[in-house]
Design a protein around this motif. Structure first.
Motif, PDB file in Angstrom:
ATOM      1  N   GLU A   1      -2.961  54.085  16.830  1.00 57.02           N
ATOM      2  CA  GLU A   1      -2.783  52.720  16.213  1.00 57.02           C
ATOM      3  C   GLU A   1      -1.240  52.306  16.542  1.00 57.02           C
ATOM      4  O   GLU A   1      -0.761  51.080  17.030  1.00 57.02           O
ATOM      5  CB  GLU A   1      -2.859  52.478  14.856  1.00 57.02           C
ATOM      6  CG  GLU A   1      -2.585  50.818  14.359  1.00 57.02           C
ATOM      7  CD  GLU A   1      -2.484  51.049  12.825  1.00 57.02           C
ATOM      8  OE1 GLU A   1      -2.514  49.700  12.363  1.00 57.02           O
ATOM      9  OE2 GLU A   1      -2.825  51.975  12.336  1.00 57.02           O
TER      10      GLU A   1
ATOM     11  N   VAL B 175      -5.490  56.029  13.435  1.00 50.70           N
ATOM     12  CA  VAL B 175      -6.631  55.607  12.356  1.00 50.70           C
ATOM     13  C   VAL B 175      -7.781  56.563  12.554  1.00 50.70           C
ATOM     14  O   VAL B 175      -8.317  56.784  13.706  1.00 50.70           O
ATOM     15  CB  VAL B 175      -7.268  54.177  13.012  1.00 50.70           C
ATOM     16  CG1 VAL B 175      -8.192  53.828  12.102  1.00 50.70           C
ATOM     17  CG2 VAL B 175      -6.080  53.132  12.772  1.00 50.70           C
TER      18      VAL B 175
ATOM     19  N   ARG C 103      -6.041  56.772   7.586  1.00 54.84           N
ATOM     20  CA  ARG C 103      -4.774  57.015   8.636  1.00 54.84           C
ATOM     21  C   ARG C 103      -4.420  58.209   8.301  1.00 54.84           C
ATOM     22  O   ARG C 103      -4.352  59.051   7.281  1.00 54.84           O
ATOM     23  CB  ARG C 103      -3.756  55.993   8.512  1.00 54.84           C
ATOM     24  CG  ARG C 103      -4.274  54.615   9.254  1.00 54.84           C
ATOM     25  CD  ARG C 103      -3.067  53.626   8.814  1.00 54.84           C
ATOM     26  NE  ARG C 103      -3.266  52.281   9.484  1.00 54.84           N
ATOM     27  CZ  ARG C 103      -3.690  51.188   8.853  1.00 54.84           C
ATOM     28  NH1 ARG C 103      -4.211  51.401   7.745  1.00 54.84           N
ATOM     29  NH2 ARG C 103      -3.940  50.120   9.355  1.00 54.84           N
TER      30      ARG C 103
ATOM     31  N   SER D  29     -12.874  54.036  10.434  1.00 59.15           N
ATOM     32  CA  SER D  29     -12.578  52.536  10.638  1.00 59.15           C
ATOM     33  C   SER D  29     -13.959  52.320  10.516  1.00 59.15           C
ATOM     34  O   SER D  29     -14.957  52.947  10.324  1.00 59.15           O
ATOM     35  CB  SER D  29     -11.967  52.045  11.729  1.00 59.15           C
ATOM     36  OG  SER D  29     -12.767  52.601  12.882  1.00 59.15           O
ATOM     37  N   LYS D  30     -14.139  50.748  10.399  1.00 55.29           N
ATOM     38  CA  LYS D  30     -15.527  50.199  10.152  1.00 55.29           C
ATOM     39  C   LYS D  30     -15.394  48.794  10.866  1.00 55.29           C
ATOM     40  O   LYS D  30     -14.067  48.493  11.217  1.00 55.29           O
ATOM     41  CB  LYS D  30     -15.909  50.060   8.806  1.00 55.29           C
ATOM     42  CG  LYS D  30     -14.910  49.078   7.720  1.00 55.29           C
ATOM     43  CD  LYS D  30     -15.446  49.109   6.404  1.00 55.29           C
ATOM     44  CE  LYS D  30     -14.491  48.358   5.605  1.00 55.29           C
ATOM     45  NZ  LYS D  30     -14.990  48.185   4.139  1.00 55.29           N
ATOM     46  N   THR D  31     -16.293  48.157  11.248  1.00 58.80           N
ATOM     47  CA  THR D  31     -16.419  47.239  12.049  1.00 58.80           C
ATOM     48  C   THR D  31     -17.155  45.920  11.278  1.00 58.80           C
ATOM     49  O   THR D  31     -18.013  46.161  10.735  1.00 58.80           O
ATOM     50  CB  THR D  31     -17.130  46.997  13.392  1.00 58.80           C
ATOM     51  OG1 THR D  31     -18.392  47.625  13.105  1.00 58.80           O
ATOM     52  CG2 THR D  31     -16.552  48.150  14.508  1.00 58.80           C
TER      53      THR D  31
ATOM     54  N   VAL E 141     -12.213  45.317  13.918  1.00 60.11           N
ATOM     55  CA  VAL E 141     -12.062  46.787  13.483  1.00 60.11           C
ATOM     56  C   VAL E 141     -10.929  46.988  12.237  1.00 60.11           C
ATOM     57  O   VAL E 141      -9.965  46.584  12.454  1.00 60.11           O
ATOM     58  CB  VAL E 141     -11.470  47.737  14.749  1.00 60.11           C
ATOM     59  CG1 VAL E 141     -11.633  49.206  14.151  1.00 60.11           C
ATOM     60  CG2 VAL E 141     -12.571  47.871  15.907  1.00 60.11           C
TER      61      VAL E 141
ATOM     62  N   ALA F 283      -9.286  49.200   9.624  1.00 61.51           N
ATOM     63  CA  ALA F 283      -8.853  50.670   9.177  1.00 61.51           C
ATOM     64  C   ALA F 283      -9.111  50.963   7.683  1.00 61.51           C
ATOM     65  O   ALA F 283      -9.070  50.246   6.810  1.00 61.51           O
ATOM     66  CB  ALA F 283      -7.449  50.853   9.335  1.00 61.51           C
TER      67      ALA F 283
END
Length: 290
Positions: free
Chosen positions: A223, A272, A169, A275-277, A164, A166
């Protein structure tokens, strides 16, 4: 100063430095420094340090209990310096366990009934620890991989880890006091301080109860936490280390030592919000016949 004494001094300096690190940081430093085999993909470095295969073989004819085989691997994964990784799947997902003939010897996983999407399983993701400026790393493992035959016959494992990363934020001020009222920290994220404890050694253990719209790696999540005194000075901080930041409803915990003698007057939560995976594939070879 001789080389011998320089070596002793370095060891002593490392020992003194690690003495002040949290237990998780000490554990990951031990994992990173251990000997192992490194597999690299896109700048991500998967280091495997321990392999344990277990076989229970029934030698008698017409045995009622079938033979069983399993594989456990321990290691760590280091992030590239330009990747802002915050969480990672603790379990290395094994996609295939192939022999030299290309046969997949994994025991087939149980098929889910119905067509509903699989539910998020709490504890899937673990924090990526920032032990040093350019050392962002987490411990990972393969735990009890069930196989049809002896792991010695494996030629390669096709695996993946999910990170994951970020994207954005925000920071939100939270009263340094236990509360029964949830406070909105970001869109679709509410939280409250459910427990605060300061030990005789000035170690603050802070627990926050969270309510998120989603479960899993989407939406906002906490986070890190830092504590401020009445003058707004930072007196301690830590990333979330226990609990599940991605759970829909649950608790997260941060622990850190407070500097000076002042009590926390307020808290700042780092959240966060976007986000992206990333799925990182690793092909693990050359370790199963050793």
């Amino acid at each position: 100063m001789t080389g011998k004494w320089i070596g002793v001094l370095v060891v002593l300096m490392v020992a003194v430095t690690t003495a002040f690190l949290p237990a998780d940081d000490k554990s990951i430093l031990k994992a990173v420094s251990a000997r192992g085999v490194i597999f690299e993909k896109w700048g991500y470095k998967l280091k495997l340090t321990r392999l344990d295969s277990q076989c229970t073989i029934n030698l008698g004819k017409d045995a009622k209990t079938p033979s069983t085989y399993s594989l456990d691997i321990e290691g760590s994964c280091k992030m590239p310096e330009d990747v802002d990784g915050v969480l990672i799947t603790q379990e290395i997902r094994v996609l295939k366990a192939l022999t030299v003939t290309g046969k997949d010897i994994r025991v087939a996983p149980k098929v889910r009934s119905g067509r509903s999407a699989p539910k998020y399983r709490s504890g899937t993701f673990a924090p990526i620890l920032r032990v040093e400026k350019n050392l962002h790393v987490a411990e990972v493992e393969i735990s009890k991989l069930d196989l049809k035959t002896n792991p010695y016959t494996i030629d390669k494992l096709e695996t993946e880890l999910v990170v994951v990363v970020a994207v954005d934020r925000v920071e939100k001020s939270v009263p340094a006091a236990v509360s029964q009222t949830l406070q909105e920290l970001a869109t679709d994220l509410k939280a409250r301080v459910s427990s605060m404890r300061i030990s005789s050694k000035r170690e603050l253990t802070l627990e926050m109860s969270c309510l998120r719209r989603y479960a899993g790696p989407k939406g906002a999540f906490i986070e890190a936490i830092r504590a401020l005194d009445a003058d707004g000075k930072i007196i301690g901080q830590s990333r979330i280390r226990d609990g599940d930041p991605l759970g829909q409803k649950g608790k997260v915990t941060a622990s850190f030592t407070l500097s000076g003698k002042a009590e926390p007057a307020s808290l700042i939560a780092t959240i966060v919000t976007e986000s992206k995976t990333r799925k990182i594939p690793f092909e693990i070879t050359g370790i199963f016949q050793k």
